[in-house]
Design an enzyme around this catalytic site. Structure first.
Site, PDB file in Angstrom:
ATOM      1  N   ASP A  16       0.834  -1.210   0.000  1.00 17.96           N
ATOM      2  CA  ASP A  16       0.000   0.000   0.000  1.00 17.96           C
ATOM      3  C   ASP A  16       0.869   1.262   0.000  1.00 17.96           C
ATOM      4  O   ASP A  16       0.676   2.169   0.820  1.00 17.96           O
ATOM      5  CB  ASP A  16      -0.931   0.018   1.222  1.00 17.96           C
ATOM      6  CG  ASP A  16      -1.622  -1.315   1.448  1.00 17.96           C
ATOM      7  OD1 ASP A  16      -2.030  -1.945   0.454  1.00 17.96           O
ATOM      8  OD2 ASP A  16      -1.747  -1.733   2.615  1.00 17.96           O
ATOM      9  N   GLU A 201     -11.255  -0.570  -3.604  1.00 17.21           N
ATOM     10  CA  GLU A 201     -10.481  -0.008  -2.502  1.00 17.21           C
ATOM     11  C   GLU A 201      -9.247   0.693  -3.052  1.00 17.21           C
ATOM     12  O   GLU A 201      -9.003   0.726  -4.260  1.00 17.21           O
ATOM     13  CB  GLU A 201     -10.075  -1.108  -1.522  1.00 17.21           C
ATOM     14  CG  GLU A 201      -9.119  -2.142  -2.109  1.00 17.21           C
ATOM     15  CD  GLU A 201      -8.752  -3.251  -1.139  1.00 17.21           C
ATOM     16  OE1 GLU A 201      -9.451  -3.422  -0.138  1.00 17.21           O
ATOM     17  OE2 GLU A 201      -7.748  -3.952  -1.409  1.00 17.21           O
TER      18      GLU A 201
END
Length: 341
Positions: A16, A201
Site C-alpha cells: 500500500d 479499494e
C-alpha cells in the site's frame, strides 16, 4: 524497458505504498507488515528509498479502536502542514455486518497532523476518526486538493450494497472533517472486481492534461488483484457521479511473463521534471503459505506512467524485479534485517 524508474522494488515488504514528492525529497510510507505502527522515510531519489532510514512516527494504541491492523497510511501536504490518513481497528478479526455478506474487518479512518516544516521533527498529533457519515468497515483514505477544494476519497462498506467496500468522495471543511455527505463513485460490479472478494479499494488521484484520473483496486489481494480507473474532466463537478466514466476492464494486472502478481493499491508521484510515476505493490510469487494477510512480500514498486497523443495513460504492465527480493515470511527492517523487538 519502458517505464522503469531506478531499481525495483523501491522498498521491500511495504505494501500500500504512498509516495509524496515535496521540496526535492520523496517521502514514503506504507503498511508495515506487523500492522502495529506508521513509518516514514525519505530520499532524494526513488531508488534510494530502500536504503533510507525508516522512522516510526506513530504506534498502535495498547487497546481501543486504534489498537490493531494499522493499514495503508498515506502522507499528504495540505495548507502548510503534513497529514497522514490511515485505517485502524479495535481487534484483528471481522464481523458479518450484512446478511449474505462475507466477514469484514472493523476499521475506521483516522488522521495524524504535523505542523512542522520537517515531518521528521515536530509532533504528530492525533486528529481522530473522520466521521464519514455512518459506522462500517472504512479504509484506504486518500486526499486531493483540486481547483482549491480538498476532497477525501475512501473505501467503505454500505449495508445496502453487496460486497466489502465501495469508493466514496466528499469535500472537506478541514483535513479531518468532511464538509458534505459522501457520494458513491464506484462499487464492485464487473467480473474482475469480484474475484474472491467484492472489493473497490485503494483510491488514488492523478490530475493530468485537463482530466482527473481516479484509480482503485479490486478483487482479493492475490493474483486477481488489479487496478481500475475512473476519469472526469478537470473543472467538472467531481461530486456528481455522472461526471465520471468508469473503465469496464482493469488497466493494470498481473503479468506472469515478468513474475509480477497482484499489482495494485497504488499512489502517484513524479520525477523532478514533473513526469508522472505510478507507485504500487506486487508480489513476485503466487503460492502463499498461511493467511495472505500476514505474508509480508508485497513490495513497493515504481515506474514512469507515459501518456499517448490523446492524453490517455499508457498503463502498460509491471516491470520485472532487478533488486533481489526476500522469499521468507520474516519482516525486514530498512537495512534488510529482522527488526529488533
Amino acid at each position: 524497458m519502458t517505464g522503469q524508474v531506478g531499481v525495483n522494488p523501491v522498498v521491500l515488504q511495504r505494501a500500500d505504498p504512498s509516495v509524496l514528492r515535496h521540496g526535492g525529497q520523496y517521502y514514503f510510507t506504507g503498511s508495515y507488515p506487523a500492522y502495529d505502527r506508521i513509518v516514514l522515510r525519505r530520499a532524494e531519489r526513488l531508488e534510494d528509498l530502500q536504503a533510507a532510514e525508516e522512522v516510526t512516527i506513530w504506534s498502535a494504541h495498547a487497546e481501543g479502536p486504534q489498537s490493531h491492523l494499522i493499514w495503508a497510511p498515506e502522507i499528504h501536504r495540505v495548507g502548510g502542514a503534513w497529514y497522514v490518513y490511515y485505517a485502524a481497528a479495535p481487534n484483528d478479526h471481522g464481523t458479518v455486518d450484512v446478511p449474505g455478506t462475507a466477514e469484514t474487518f472493523n476499521h475506521r479512518v483516522y488522521v495524524l497532523e504535523n505542523t512542522a516544516d520537517d515531518p521528521f521533527e515536530g509532533e504528530w498529533v492525533e486528529r481522530g476518526q473522520v466521521d464519514t457519515g455512518w459506522e462500517s468497515f472504512a479504509l484506504d483514505a486518500t486526499s486531493a486538493v483540486i481547483d482549491g477544494t480538498q476532497y477525501l476519497i475512501w473505501a467503505q462498506q454500505a449495508f445496502d450494497v453487496r460486497g466489502h467496500s465501495n469508493i466514496y468522495i466528499a469535500p472537506m471543511a478541514d483535513p479531518w472533517t468532511l464538509a458534505g455527505p459522501a457520494v458513491e463513485l464506484t462499487r464492485p460490479e464487473f467480473d474482475w472486481e469480484v474475484q474472491g472478494f467484492w472489493v473497490n479499494e485503494g483510491p488514488s488521484v492523478l490530475v493530468q492534461g485537463g482530466r482527473v484520473f481516479l484509480t482503485y483496486s479490486g478483487a482479493a489481494t492475490g493474483i486477481d488483484y488489479a487496478m481500475g480507473v475512473l476519469t472526469a474532466d478537470l473543472g467538472s463537478d467531481l461530486l456528481d457521479p455522472a461526471s465520471w466514466t468508469k473503465s469496464p476492464t482493469p488497466v493494470f494486472v498481473s503479468d506472469p511473463a515478468v513474475g509480477q502478481y497482484g499489482p495494485g493499491h497504488n499512489s502517484f508521484t513524479e520525477l523532478p521534471d514533473g513526469t508522472p510515476v505510478l507507485v504500487y505493490h506486487a508480489r513476485s510469487y503466487t503460492h502463499i503459505e498461511g493467511d495472505p494477510l500476514w505474508d509480508p512480500n508485497r513490495h513497493a514498486r515504481a515506474q514512469v506512467l507515459p501518456f499517448d497523443e490523446h492524453g490517455d495513460p499508457v498503463w502498460g504492465t509491471p516491470v520485472p524485479d532487478t533488486r533481489p527480493v526476500p522469499t521468507s515470511t520474516t519482516v525486514l527492517s530498512p537495512a534488510g534485517r529482522p527488526p529488533s523487538a
